[in-house]
Design a protein around this motif. Structure first.
Motif, PDB file in Angstrom:
ATOM      1  N   ARG A  69      12.410  -9.321  -1.615  1.00 27.70           N
ATOM      2  CA  ARG A  69      12.692  -9.195  -3.046  1.00 27.70           C
ATOM      3  C   ARG A  69      11.833  -8.096  -3.666  1.00 27.70           C
ATOM      4  O   ARG A  69      12.316  -7.226  -4.396  1.00 27.70           O
ATOM      5  CB  ARG A  69      12.390 -10.535  -3.718  1.00 27.70           C
ATOM      6  N   GLU A  70      10.532  -8.115  -3.326  1.00 25.89           N
ATOM      7  CA  GLU A  70       9.624  -7.151  -3.930  1.00 25.89           C
ATOM      8  C   GLU A  70       9.902  -5.745  -3.411  1.00 25.89           C
ATOM      9  O   GLU A  70       9.846  -4.774  -4.177  1.00 25.89           O
ATOM     10  CB  GLU A  70       8.185  -7.569  -3.660  1.00 25.89           C
ATOM     11  N   LEU A  71      10.216  -5.646  -2.122  1.00 21.09           N
ATOM     12  CA  LEU A  71      10.550  -4.327  -1.574  1.00 21.09           C
ATOM     13  C   LEU A  71      11.805  -3.780  -2.223  1.00 21.09           C
ATOM     14  O   LEU A  71      11.889  -2.587  -2.535  1.00 21.09           O
ATOM     15  CB  LEU A  71      10.758  -4.428  -0.055  1.00 21.09           C
ATOM     16  N   PHE A  72      12.777  -4.673  -2.445  1.00 23.11           N
ATOM     17  CA  PHE A  72      14.022  -4.242  -3.077  1.00 23.11           C
ATOM     18  C   PHE A  72      13.749  -3.667  -4.468  1.00 23.11           C
ATOM     19  O   PHE A  72      14.251  -2.602  -4.824  1.00 23.11           O
ATOM     20  CB  PHE A  72      14.989  -5.422  -3.180  1.00 23.11           C
ATOM     21  N   ILE A  73      12.906  -4.370  -5.258  1.00 17.88           N
ATOM     22  CA  ILE A  73      12.595  -3.898  -6.610  1.00 17.88           C
ATOM     23  C   ILE A  73      11.891  -2.544  -6.544  1.00 17.88           C
ATOM     24  O   ILE A  73      12.253  -1.600  -7.252  1.00 17.88           O
ATOM     25  CB  ILE A  73      11.734  -4.931  -7.356  1.00 17.88           C
ATOM     26  N   SER A  74      10.885  -2.437  -5.670  1.00 14.35           N
ATOM     27  CA  SER A  74      10.127  -1.178  -5.587  1.00 14.35           C
ATOM     28  C   SER A  74      11.032  -0.019  -5.201  1.00 14.35           C
ATOM     29  O   SER A  74      10.971   1.059  -5.790  1.00 14.35           O
ATOM     30  CB  SER A  74       9.006  -1.288  -4.553  1.00 14.35           C
ATOM     31  N   ILE A  75      11.886  -0.263  -4.196  1.00 10.20           N
ATOM     32  CA  ILE A  75      12.720   0.833  -3.710  1.00 10.20           C
ATOM     33  C   ILE A  75      13.766   1.207  -4.753  1.00 10.20           C
ATOM     34  O   ILE A  75      14.053   2.389  -4.961  1.00 10.20           O
ATOM     35  CB  ILE A  75      13.363   0.452  -2.362  1.00 10.20           C
ATOM     36  N   SER A  76      14.305   0.199  -5.467  1.00 11.98           N
ATOM     37  CA  SER A  76      15.327   0.559  -6.444  1.00 11.98           C
ATOM     38  C   SER A  76      14.720   1.270  -7.646  1.00 11.98           C
ATOM     39  O   SER A  76      15.443   1.943  -8.378  1.00 11.98           O
ATOM     40  CB  SER A  76      16.125  -0.663  -6.888  1.00 11.98           C
ATOM     41  N   PHE A  92       0.835  -1.205   0.000  1.00 10.71           N
ATOM     42  CA  PHE A  92       0.000   0.000   0.000  1.00 10.71           C
ATOM     43  C   PHE A  92       0.869   1.254   0.000  1.00 10.71           C
ATOM     44  O   PHE A  92       0.650   2.171  -0.780  1.00 10.71           O
ATOM     45  CB  PHE A  92      -0.925  -0.024   1.216  1.00 10.71           C
ATOM     46  N   THR A  93       1.879   1.259   0.886  1.00 13.91           N
ATOM     47  CA  THR A  93       2.745   2.447   0.977  1.00 13.91           C
ATOM     48  C   THR A  93       3.436   2.722  -0.351  1.00 13.91           C
ATOM     49  O   THR A  93       3.394   3.836  -0.873  1.00 13.91           O
ATOM     50  CB  THR A  93       3.812   2.222   2.063  1.00 13.91           C
ATOM     51  N   VAL A  94       4.081   1.670  -0.909  1.00 12.40           N
ATOM     52  CA  VAL A  94       4.868   1.888  -2.127  1.00 12.40           C
ATOM     53  C   VAL A  94       3.949   2.273  -3.282  1.00 12.40           C
ATOM     54  O   VAL A  94       4.255   3.164  -4.077  1.00 12.40           O
ATOM     55  CB  VAL A  94       5.677   0.623  -2.454  1.00 12.40           C
ATOM     56  N   PHE A  95       2.797   1.605  -3.364  1.00  7.83           N
ATOM     57  CA  PHE A  95       1.851   1.890  -4.450  1.00  7.83           C
ATOM     58  C   PHE A  95       1.375   3.340  -4.358  1.00  7.83           C
ATOM     59  O   PHE A  95       1.280   4.032  -5.372  1.00  7.83           O
ATOM     60  CB  PHE A  95       0.647   0.946  -4.355  1.00  7.83           C
ATOM     61  N   SER A  96       1.116   3.804  -3.144  1.00  5.00           N
ATOM     62  CA  SER A  96       0.667   5.196  -2.988  1.00  5.00           C
ATOM     63  C   SER A  96       1.744   6.167  -3.447  1.00  5.00           C
ATOM     64  O   SER A  96       1.464   7.104  -4.193  1.00  5.00           O
ATOM     65  CB  SER A  96       0.333   5.497  -1.532  1.00  5.00           C
TER      66      SER A  96
END
Length: 498
Positions: free
Chosen positions: A460-467, A375-379
């Motif tokens: 893994r998914e957090l890494f992709i979103s943040i990068s 939710f956070t990253v999508f927002s």
């Protein structure tokens, strides 16, 4: 002069290393996956190294050039070279492809073929961004279609064959126009074909012929970077494709069309471009509004994001047709910026789909309670998409606006009108973005389901979103990094128009 064939290695490495995948033992999905990611990373590091140490920023000419005779029979050369225009898209390609390979959840069926196709696409994309021979450009452009078709028709959703067929009909049909234009430019005015892009850039054509060439190339690139009315393959394709394919489609494929418009239509055919640019400007403005308002009516999450990316491509078209320094720089920045944002949104839509297996917005709701990280990253990324100041989208669209206003070509009334229309598009963007967030994450629909044991996004998914998030914010805060690459090249292109 640099004699080491950097670009050949960067282009050939992925597809040749990918063809070794078929020699791997049958089992061992993990090995195949990590091998592919390593190849992507090595290629990205090679690219970065070559660009850092062998590329002069203040030189608008082609650099890292390579020139090998390939087919003696008709002067066909293996010509590569990059300048400020192609360096951004090449780095973007490496970055997004590496992340998309990492994003592909362990593929269960035919994983060797899947990863080979990812690497083949990588080669085709970098090849078409860095080729200096117009026929080589066409060949690389074609190499890129077949993997997308296979990735769609084998790993897509329920209507995957329909959308894959539609995709191949549109893109292969447009490639016919591209081939005709390439041959026309190559064969004009000489007995043996002159396919070199630099010599073609200095060539002058009769106006009628130039307009015919321009229309051919315009059709080809209008299908790829969808310009209305040739955009209808895109929502279907995105709606069905696996999300790692979606990342490549939104991040790189659409950018190839915009790159072709600048590289061939603007550099090679300036007179025709100055005739067609008012029409293109109006088309871009209509596209921004049309796609944004269509996006609002989509029930399917992926189709909504697809229409939003069509809407954002409208800014690129407006920047290209403004024929001003600021406008063209802004559209190059928008190419890079939307490459990151579009890829990230599709990736997040895919991770959400992995969790709850729903694609229709009216069935979702309440995901924020179950999946707080997603939710956070999508927002944050939706905010980037609606051009929040401090993110790359804002800078790009603002500079495109400046480009319209400072353009020497149009009357004041036209500029005011176009700016007004695009501003309406800017108002529609938050409407569909925020309603998408509201329908997905707020409310109680999923919260009340009995088996609501979802796991939030893993490392893994957090890494992709943040990068992906880091460059978006980085470009938003310091856009001069991209401008320093392209500014001299843009001046060189626009000197043809003055």
């Amino acid at each position: 002069m640099n004699y080491f064939p950097w670009l050949t290695i960067i282009v050939v490495l992925p597809i040749s290393a990918g063809s070794l995948l078929f020699l791997f033992p049958h089992r061992g999905n993990k090995v195949i996956r990590w091998y592919t990611i390593c190849i992507c990373l090595i290629d990205l590091l090679l690219t970065t190294y070559a660009f850092c140490y062998h590329f002069e920023l203040d030189d608008p000419l082609m650099q890292l050039t390579e020139n090998y005779k390939w087919i003696n029979f008709f002067d066909f050369y293996w010509r590569f070279g990059i300048d400020g225009l192609s360096i951004g898209p090449i780095l973007l390609t490496g970055f997004i492809t590496t992340l998309a390979t990492l994003a592909a959840q362990p593929v269960t069926r035919e994983s060797k073929l899947f990863h080979f196709l990812m690497l083949a696409m990588y080669s085709g994309q970098i090849g078409s961004f860095s080729s200096r021979d117009i026929l080589l450009f066409f060949i690389m452009w074609e190499i890129e279609l077949i993997p997308v078709y296979l990735l769609l028709s084998m790993w897509g959703g329920k209507k995957r064959l329909y959308s894959a067929t539609k995709f191949i009909l549109y893109t292969a049909g447009s490639s016919v126009f591209l081939l005709l234009g390439v041959l026309g430019i190559g064969l004009y005015g000489s007995n043996e074909p002159a396919l070199n892009l630099e010599t073609s850039a200095n060539q002058s054509y009769p106006l009628a012929l130039e307009i015919i060439f321009y229309i051919g190339f315009l059709i080809a690139f209008a299908v790829k970077s969808p310009i209305i009315p040739l955009h209808t393959w895109l929502p279907d394709t995105h709606g069905e494709a696996h999300y790692s394919t979606c990342m490549l489609l939104a991040g790189i494929l659409l950018k190839m069309g915009a790159y072709g418009l600048v590289r061939i239509n603007m550099e090679l055919l300036p007179h025709a471009h100055s005739i067609f640019s008012p029409g293109l400007m109006i088309l871009g403005a209509i596209q921004i509004i049309y796609a944004a308002s269509t996006s609002l009516g989509q029930r399917n999450l992926k189709k909504r994001i697809a229409y939003s990316s069509v809407s954002h491509m409208g800014f690129i078209i407006i920047g290209i047709s403004s024929i001003s320094d600021t406008g063209l720089n802004g559209s190059i920045l928008q190419i890079i910026s939307h490459g990151f944002i579009g890829a990230a949104l599709f990736f997040l839509a895919g991770t959400g789909y992995d969790r709850i297996r729903l694609l229709y917005l009216d069935e979702m709701g309440g995901m924020a309670i179950l999946l707080p990280k997603i939710f956070t990253v999508f927002s944050i990324l939706s905010m980037a998409s609606l051009a929040l100041p401090g993110m790359s989208g804002f800078v790009a669209e603002l500079i495109v606006f400046f480009g319209i206003i400072t353009s020497q070509k149009y009357l004041l009334m036209t500029k005011i009108l176009i700016t007004f229309v695009t501003a309406i598009g800017m108002i529609l963007t938050p409407i569909y973005s925020l309603s998408m967030l509201r329908q997905m994450f707020y409310g109680y629909t999923l919260f009340n389901t009995p088996n609501s044991s979802f796991f939030d996004s893993g490392p893994r998914e957090l890494f992709i979103s943040i990068s992906i998030l880091i460059p978006v914010i980085g470009i938003g805060i310091y856009p001069d990094f991209i401008f320093s690459l392209s500014v001299d090249k843009v001046e060189a292109i626009l000197s043809n128009f003055l």
